[in-house]
Each structure stands twice: as C-alpha cells, then as structure tokens.
Design a protein around this motif. Sequence first.
Motif, short mmCIF file in Angstrom:
data_model
loop_
_atom_site.label_atom_id
_atom_site.label_comp_id
_atom_site.label_asym_id
_atom_site.label_seq_id
_atom_site.Cartn_x
_atom_site.Cartn_y
_atom_site.Cartn_z
N LEU A 90 1.12 -1.19 0.11
CA LEU A 90 0.08 -0.04 0.13
C LEU A 90 0.86 1.31 -0.09
N THR A 91 2.03 1.18 0.70
CA THR A 91 2.92 2.47 0.83
C THR A 91 3.52 2.71 -0.51
N TRP A 92 3.90 1.26 -1.27
CA TRP A 92 4.72 1.63 -2.59
C TRP A 92 3.27 1.97 -3.52
N LEU A 93 2.09 1.64 -3.40
CA LEU A 93 0.99 2.16 -4.21
C LEU A 93 1.00 3.74 -4.00
N ILE B 114 -12.65 -5.46 -3.48
CA ILE B 114 -11.77 -4.14 -3.39
C ILE B 114 -11.26 -3.91 -4.53
N VAL B 115 -10.64 -5.08 -5.33
CA VAL B 115 -9.77 -4.96 -6.53
C VAL B 115 -10.54 -5.71 -7.65
N GLY B 116 -9.92 -5.46 -8.93
CA GLY B 116 -10.43 -6.42 -9.96
C GLY B 116 -9.83 -7.53 -9.85
N SER B 117 -9.72 -8.27 -11.11
CA SER B 117 -9.19 -9.76 -11.42
C SER B 117 -7.59 -9.60 -11.46
N ILE B 118 -7.17 -9.72 -10.49
CA ILE B 118 -5.62 -9.54 -9.79
C ILE B 118 -5.05 -10.92 -9.81
N ALA C 253 -8.39 -9.09 -0.91
CA ALA C 253 -9.06 -7.88 -1.68
C ALA C 253 -9.95 -8.43 -2.76
N VAL C 254 -9.52 -9.31 -3.54
CA VAL C 254 -10.19 -9.88 -5.00
C VAL C 254 -11.65 -10.30 -4.68
N ARG C 255 -11.37 -11.30 -3.37
CA ARG C 255 -12.79 -11.93 -2.97
C ARG C 255 -13.84 -11.10 -2.57
N ARG C 256 -13.38 -9.94 -1.85
CA ARG C 256 -14.42 -8.78 -1.51
C ARG C 256 -14.55 -7.72 -2.37
N SER D 179 -4.12 3.70 -6.43
CA SER D 179 -4.82 3.25 -5.38
C SER D 179 -5.42 1.93 -5.85
N LEU D 180 -5.89 0.98 -4.86
CA LEU D 180 -6.48 -0.29 -5.17
C LEU D 180 -7.32 -0.16 -6.38
N ASP D 181 -8.43 0.92 -6.38
CA ASP D 181 -9.36 1.21 -7.35
C ASP D 181 -8.76 1.30 -8.85
#
Length: 351
Positions: free
Chosen positions: A104-107, A148-152, A143-146, A113-115
């Motif tokens: 998250l810090t790198w992002l 929060i992000v797409g298909s990563i 994050a994928v299961r919830r 962002s995760l979006d």
Amino acid sequence: MARSGLPVTHELLDEFPPGQALSHVRGMLVHSGVIAERNEYLERITPWLDQLLEHRPAHHVRLIRPFAHWHVLLRARRNARQRRITYGSSEFVKSRIRSALHFLTWLDGQEKSLDTLRQEDIDRWLVSGPHERYAVRCFMDWAVRRGIVGSITVPAPRHGHPVRFIDEDRYTQLLRRCVNDVDLPVDVRVAGALVLLFGVTVQRVLQLRLEDLNCGNGSIDIRLGDKPVRLPPRLAQLVLELAESPRDRSAVSRAVGTTQFLFPGRVPGRPAHAAAFANKLNRHEIKITEVRNTARITLALDLPAAVLADLFDMHINTAVRWVQRAKRDWSTYIAARAEDLNHEWRPQRLT
C-alpha cells in the motif's frame, strides 16, 4: 495495578506498553495461577498491530484492520486448534500484514490506489523487489474476494530448494561433540543432538515438557510429533541429566512449583526463547539451518513422508518435498557416478 483495585486480567495487562518487563510480569501471574494461561504468541499480535498502525494513513488502516482480524488472525486461530502457535508461526502472520502495508505504501508512491490497480502494476511490484514480496498474495486474494480490486493474480511463491548443508564428516563430528563433550552446556548438547538426529526445529525442541518423556526399562521415548521416538542410550542419559538438573531461574517459579519445560526460560513457566537459544547454539558452532537440513535429507532417504510427519512434527507437505528432494538428488548422484565410472574405465584409442 495493586493501587487501581481493578481485577488483574490479560486485558488489563494489554493496556500497558509491550516489552520484556510486561512479558515477565504476565509470566509470573500465569505461573502463579492469578490469571489463566493463553497463547501469548497469538494474542500479542493484536497490540503489535495497534502499534504498527498508530501513525499510518487512515486509508491504510481501513484496509489492514479487517484484513488482519478477519482473515489472517482468524485463520491463525483456527490453525491453533490443531497445531500450537510458535514464535515462527506468529512471525509468519506478521509478515503477511507487513507485506500488505509495504504494498500500500508503494502504491501511494506510484500515485495509485487499489481502485485503479492493474495486473501490470502488481507484476512490476513483484519483479522490482525481493522474493518476500510474493507474500502480498494473501492480501490480494482477500481483496479480490471482497471486490476491493478487480481480477488480479499473484503467483504462489516457489518453494526454494535448501542449499545449506554440511558434509558427512562434519555432521558426525558435531553429533559426537554433542554426545561426548562435557565442556558444552548440557542444554546445548541435548538440543543440538535432537536437531542433528531428527531434523526438528529449535521451536519444537524448546516446547518439550517433562511429560513428553516416557522413561522405562532403562530407555527413554520422546514425543516430538504424533508418535514417540526411542532415543539412543547415550542421548537418553543426557536428556535424563537435563530433566533432573535445577530448573527454575526465578524465585516465583521455585515458590509456585517446578516448571514442566525441559528447556525453561527466564520468564516463569515458559520455555527458553527460540531466537535467543538458536543464537546460543550458533555460538557453539551448531549452525541450525545447516544441521537441520542435513538431518532431514538423511532421514528422507530412508523414511516415507507420512512417517517423517508423524515422528518429527513436520507438516505432511513439507515431508513430501523432502522425500522428493532426497530421491531426486540420490538418483542424480547415481547417474552422475555411473557416467564418471564409464568414462574412467572406457578404453582409450591410441593415435
């Protein structure tokens, strides 16, 4: 605590700053029966997490807290019902949380962002740093299961092959030294011999209790895994000597009752600390990783994976990998040796 008049509980102790002093006081209270015993390695993760997130950005905290509590810690508590949580287990849990925070810090540094995260972003993160970055897979799957992000996707980290071993002469020399060298501390001799013979971790050795020893008919069986193992006579004598030696380092332990750990630590009622004891073995030239790997590859040549797992507190998947490694290396050695012999004895044509 005495002046406050509040009941002495783990929750009250958790309000104090974590550290060696708090750990010692908690150990005294548990050992004397004032508060119940709990799995400290697991329970200490929550105050550690609070301290870790104290000065983090709010958008990091909103993601890390549910990930840590409802995924990583939830899974750890389920595993604790079947296997004890050790120092190594707790560090594994912490590494998953740290990896998510690092990502998250790198992002943030990439102004993303995760979006807006894309597969090429996560790939760039993985290849631009150490292999430990693959631990972010746990966070990304969550994050994928919830949604929060797409298909990563983050590929599973490959299990690296052990590369640190010692040769047979050095292995035999160390084992004889543990058994015969009276100048070594007896706890070093016993722990070193157990690691050398059975390839168990230092954490597992230090968790041994007196009840794990079954003495009878001049022999000792020791329980390292699900099934007991018969100790060689000289090592059995050393284990008995260690078990009968003065055990308690604190007045609290002596007042309340003798500790049941074979390797008691400085905190009353607890075993020696794994990292500190490993350093002690290293100072006596017993390099833990090298001797444990050598012991495991030796055992894997003779025993099936199921037996390794039952006897030596090894996960079945780990045992399978060691057996596969041993068979592959042995077959490779035989093939290479046959080729060398064929080359050595082939008649040479005179020119």
